[in-house]
Design an enzyme around this catalytic site. Structure first.
Site, mmCIF file in Angstrom:
data_model
loop_
_atom_site.group_PDB
_atom_site.id
_atom_site.type_symbol
_atom_site.label_atom_id
_atom_site.label_comp_id
_atom_site.label_asym_id
_atom_site.label_seq_id
_atom_site.Cartn_x
_atom_site.Cartn_y
_atom_site.Cartn_z
ATOM 1 C CG PHE A 14 -2.119 1.674 1.027
ATOM 2 C CD1 PHE A 14 -2.401 1.812 0.110
ATOM 3 C CD2 PHE A 14 -1.938 1.419 2.492
ATOM 4 C CE1 PHE A 14 -3.424 2.432 0.356
ATOM 5 C CE2 PHE A 14 -3.084 2.820 3.032
ATOM 6 C CZ PHE A 14 -3.255 3.089 1.568
ATOM 7 C CB VAL A 15 3.112 2.336 2.198
ATOM 8 C CG1 VAL A 15 4.153 3.936 2.483
ATOM 9 C CG2 VAL A 15 2.055 2.712 3.234
ATOM 10 N NE ARG A 36 6.762 -12.043 0.023
ATOM 11 C CZ ARG A 36 6.321 -12.206 1.160
ATOM 12 N NH1 ARG A 36 6.810 -12.724 2.236
ATOM 13 N NH2 ARG A 36 5.214 -11.469 1.628
ATOM 14 N NE ARG A 73 4.763 -12.301 10.452
ATOM 15 C CZ ARG A 73 4.598 -13.599 11.210
ATOM 16 N NH1 ARG A 73 4.152 -12.323 12.245
ATOM 17 N NH2 ARG A 73 3.730 -14.133 11.268
ATOM 18 C CB SER A 116 4.669 1.523 13.033
ATOM 19 O OG SER A 116 3.001 1.428 14.129
ATOM 20 C CE1 TYR A 142 4.193 -4.221 11.931
ATOM 21 C CE2 TYR A 142 3.324 -2.249 12.703
ATOM 22 C CZ TYR A 142 4.050 -3.319 12.100
ATOM 23 O OH TYR A 142 3.744 -1.905 11.205
ATOM 24 C CE LYS A 146 6.985 -1.503 11.007
ATOM 25 N NZ LYS A 146 8.441 -1.347 9.426
ATOM 26 N N GLY A 191 -25.198 -0.456 5.186
ATOM 27 C CA GLY A 191 -26.494 0.638 5.409
ATOM 28 C C GLY A 191 -26.627 -0.438 6.923
ATOM 29 C CB ILE A 208 -2.135 6.493 1.557
ATOM 30 C CG1 ILE A 208 -0.701 5.831 0.435
ATOM 31 C CG2 ILE A 208 -2.597 7.456 -0.077
ATOM 32 C CD1 ILE A 208 0.260 5.695 1.434
#
Length: 320
Positions: A14-15, A36, A73, A116, A142, A146, A191, A208
């Site tokens: 995404f980034v 990858r 990861r 992060s 995580y 980091k 909805g 982003i």
């Protein structure tokens, strides 16, 4: 002197992909996408193989002036493995250090690490915000990985002279977003009644486009070297406010039920999902004043504009 070639890891993510497209658009630096697997970037820029989990698959760094390291990861929901932290360390710490040392040996000038906000911690008290220079307090595997990667990169910088820049984003959203943010959009489109109409928390998010803009500034800004920066949209929202503004961008009417936070927490506890209640009701705010003071950077996209772009990416809402 910053070289004109910028290697972007995680360029299918995404980034990372958004960073490559920004570099292609601006035509100031030449992006090299480290990936990858298959990528739609093939034919648009140079593509090289890179696997954080395989020490034998390192990208060629010849002629690279800057590395933007987005590969990682990420969170694995409901992971049962007891060695979760070891798995995060293998990729996010060992893989990052291996890449950084290779970069330094190859003469790379600058290494930008997309970390992060979880390095700071999981939540802020009412009226308080995380700052870039706070003592780190990560909780989950995580965030811990980091933080350890950040510490290791600073050591590499001390030993080699390669400039290291760390950026800690909170939740990132925009066209291409997945996970919980996308789920909320789908609920609104369909909805679905949501018991989230009376949440008075405050959370920082980053579009982003804003994150990529800051990364772009850090590629060449002379004052960026050696610093840790926080990033956000500059406007903190409650969960209720976010859902209402997201619904407005989607062109739908939100069905929000005014259930108090204590009720949501109680219900979530009964079904064993206190973590979900915390994410919806807790606060997490970041202070981007250091980013502005050093770099002169401010968000280039407003929350409403970013939500509109995300809604346009989603396409027309489904028929009722």
């Amino acid at each position: 002197m910053i070289g004109s070639h910028v290697l972007v890891t995680g360029a299918t993510g995404f980034v990372g992909e958004a960073v490559v497209f920004r570099l292609l658009r601006d035509k100031v630096f030449n992006p090299v996408a480290a990936v990858r697997g298959e990528t739609r970037l093939s034919g648009l820029c140079r593509v090289v193989p890179f696997d954080m989990d395989d020490q034998l698959v390192l990208p060629s760094l010849s002629g690279i002036g800057v590395v933007v390291h987005c590969a990682a990861r990420v969170h694995v929901m409901n992971e049962a493995a007891q060695d979760s932290l070891d798995k995060f360390r293998k990729i996010n710490v060992e893989g990052t250090v291996r890449l950084a040392r290779s970069a330094a040996e190859s003469g790379v000038n600058r290494f930008i690490f997309v970390s992060s906000i979880k390095v700071n911690g999981e939540a802020t008290l009412p009226g308080l915000s995380f700052k870039a220079d706070d003592v780190p307090a990560p909780i989950d595997p995580y965030g811990i990985s980091k933080r350890e990667a950040e510490d290791a990169l600073r050591q590499v910088s001390l030993e080699t002279g390669m400039e290291v820049i760390i950026i800690r984003p909170p939740l990132v959203y925009g066209p291409g977003v997945r996970a919980n943010f996308l789920s909320m959009m789908r609920w609104l489109e369909r909805g679905v009644p949501l018991p989230l109409g009376a949440i008075n928390n405050r959370r920082s998010l980053v579009a982003i486009g804003n994150l990529v803009d800051l990364i772009n500034v850090c590629i060449s800004h002379p004052e960026a070297a050696g610093n840790t920066f926080l990033v956000s949209d500059g406007e903190d929202l409650s969960t209720s406010q976010l859902l209402r503004r997201m619904a407005d961008a989607l062109g739908v009417k939100p069905r929000l039920l005014a259930i108090p936070s204590w009720g949501l927490n109680l219900g979530a506890s009964l079904i064993g999902r206190r973590d979900l209640a915390w994410r919806l009701c807790g606060s997490l705010q970041v202070d981007i004043s250091k980013t502005h003071d050093i770099l002169g950077w401010l968000p280039v996209i407003s929350v409403d504009e970013a939500l509109r772009h995300t809604a346009e990416w989603r396409g027309p809402k489904p028929h009722s």
